[in-house]
Design a protein around this motif. Structure first.
Motif, PDB file in Angstrom:
ATOM      1  N   HIS A  22       0.905  -0.925  -0.042  1.00 47.15           N
ATOM      2  CA  HIS A  22      -0.087  -0.066  -0.002  1.00 47.15           C
ATOM      3  C   HIS A  22       0.946   1.232  -0.014  1.00 47.15           C
ATOM      4  N   GLN A  25       2.240   1.819  -3.674  1.00 45.50           N
ATOM      5  CA  GLN A  25       1.111   2.252  -4.379  1.00 45.50           C
ATOM      6  C   GLN A  25       0.904   3.723  -4.021  1.00 45.50           C
ATOM      7  N   LYS A  26       0.662   4.131  -2.834  1.00 46.49           N
ATOM      8  CA  LYS A  26       0.387   5.593  -2.363  1.00 46.49           C
ATOM      9  C   LYS A  26       1.395   6.494  -2.715  1.00 46.49           C
ATOM     10  N   THR A  27       2.655   6.223  -2.587  1.00 50.23           N
ATOM     11  CA  THR A  27       3.944   6.793  -2.739  1.00 50.23           C
ATOM     12  C   THR A  27       3.899   7.231  -4.556  1.00 50.23           C
ATOM     13  N   ALA A  28       3.554   6.256  -5.392  1.00 50.48           N
ATOM     14  CA  ALA A  28       3.665   6.285  -6.743  1.00 50.48           C
ATOM     15  C   ALA A  28       2.698   7.176  -7.293  1.00 50.48           C
ATOM     16  N   SER A  29       1.459   7.212  -6.544  1.00 51.72           N
ATOM     17  CA  SER A  29       0.252   7.768  -7.320  1.00 51.72           C
ATOM     18  C   SER A  29       0.237   9.271  -6.619  1.00 51.72           C
ATOM     19  N   GLU A  30       0.724   9.458  -5.441  1.00 52.54           N
ATOM     20  CA  GLU A  30       0.896  11.054  -4.920  1.00 52.54           C
ATOM     21  C   GLU A  30       2.112  11.760  -5.139  1.00 52.54           C
ATOM     22  N   GLY A  32       4.888  10.293  -7.303  1.00 51.60           N
ATOM     23  CA  GLY A  32       5.498   9.877  -8.509  1.00 51.60           C
ATOM     24  C   GLY A  32       6.797   9.178  -8.173  1.00 51.60           C
ATOM     25  N   PRO A 182      -3.552  17.649  -7.356  1.00 47.96           N
ATOM     26  CA  PRO A 182      -3.916  16.187  -7.764  1.00 47.96           C
ATOM     27  C   PRO A 182      -5.329  15.981  -7.708  1.00 47.96           C
ATOM     28  N   GLN A 183      -5.728  15.209  -8.598  1.00 47.00           N
ATOM     29  CA  GLN A 183      -7.138  14.763  -9.008  1.00 47.00           C
ATOM     30  C   GLN A 183      -7.999  15.876  -9.312  1.00 47.00           C
TER      31      GLN A 183
END
Length: 309
Positions: A22, A25-30, A32, A182-183
């Motif tokens: 998790h 995944q969180k680091t990559a999505s928020e 980069g 973001p988003q």
């Protein structure tokens, strides 16, 4: 009830793998690919130990991959799990704090990104929360959350460097197209334009008349303590820029050096599983400590801070 150690260890191993996956995944999505830019935490780390900051940019992390947990001994699983609980608790607290602040009706920007290039080095700041007030007395508050096992008496110097970097970039880049959220559809715009797009609030085109502060909320299991305010400071901004340049250029040199033929590869220190050992590379990673530190000094805890609550 019969206790089954094998099944209990399997459950702990599964939880550890899940937390690590998790986090990845969180680091990559928020955030980069963090190896491609210098962040505010890298600048803070560089103030204390440039070698450690450069090592993190070269992928030499003390945090293991989720796929590596299967090979860990039970004691190592417990060590990694304990550390992950502290780190992940910060993310869980961040979600709850965001909901609590939003419930007050305050205009809140989560994870505001500021991106600039300084002397050939890409620098990015990710602000946990940015609170905005318009009107005749416009104000901006940067709020950085820190999860601590125990509330410290004074803020760590690396945290202070991170705050000075954030508040300094916000003011110096105010009217530059450096801001993204973001988003949302807010990308590469000025800060006043971003706030207008998000909330319909008009801010001055220049930051000189805006009350700008940065604060840290240190949160333990049962206490919360604010530290601040931190104000834009030209000297601290210059020092942070020096740290970012040094970290970026040393990392680029390290990338070229450690993969050249004949150069000693990074070695794992004994005593921990391969994925969680510290990394040492005698030739590929320049040694910079003590008098060799490129900045020549450390930020002392409490230095140039106006006050703390």
């Amino acid at each position: 009830m019969q206790h089954d150690d094998t099944k209990a260890q399997g459950l702990l191993r599964l939880l550890t793998q899940g937390l690590l996956a998790h986090a990845e995944q969180k680091t990559a999505s928020e955030l980069g690919d963090r190896s491609q830019y210098i962040g505010m935490s890298d600048i803070g780390k560089g103030m204390e130990c440039m070698r450690a900051a450069v090592a993190s940019k070269l992928g030499m992390s003390a945090i293991p991959a989720a796929t590596a947990v299967d090979g860990f001994a039970p004691d190592d699983v417990a060590c990694v799990l304990g550390r992950q609980i502290i780190l992940q608790r910060g993310h869980w607290q961040e979600y709850g704090i965001e909901k609590a602040l939003a419930a007050t009706g305050v205009k809140l920007v989560p994870q505001l990104e500021i991106s600039i290039e300084h002397n050939g080095v890409l620098i990015k700041a990710h602000l946990d929360f940015t609170l905005v007030w318009g009107g005749q007395r416009p104000a901006v508050r940067i709020l950085e959350l820190k999860s601590n096992e125990r509330i410290p008496d004074s803020l760590y110097s690396s945290y202070e460097a991170q705050l000075y970097g954030q508040v300094g970039l916000l003011k110096s880049c105010w009217a530059e197209p450096c801001f993204s959220v973001p988003q949302t559809e807010v990308h590469s715009t000025t800060f006043p334009q971003a706030v207008e797009d998000l909330f319909g609030v008009m801010l001055p085109l220049a930051p000189d008349t805006v009350d700008i502060e940065a604060w840290v909320l240190s949160i333990s299991m049962s206490e919360v303590k604010p530290f601040g305010p931190y104000l834009p400071d030209q000297v601290m901004g210059h020092v942070g820029g020096m740290s970012a340049n040094c970290c970026g250029h040393l990392a680029n040199s390290g990338r070229r050096a450690i993969w050249q033929p004949g150069v000693e590869r990074p070695r794992l220190l004994p005593g921990l599983p391969p994925s969680v050992r510290l990394v040492r590379c005698q030739r590929g990673l320049p040694k910079v400590s003590g008098r060799e530190h490129p900045l020549g000094f450390r930020l002392r805890s409490g230095a140039r801070r106006t006050r703390h609550a």
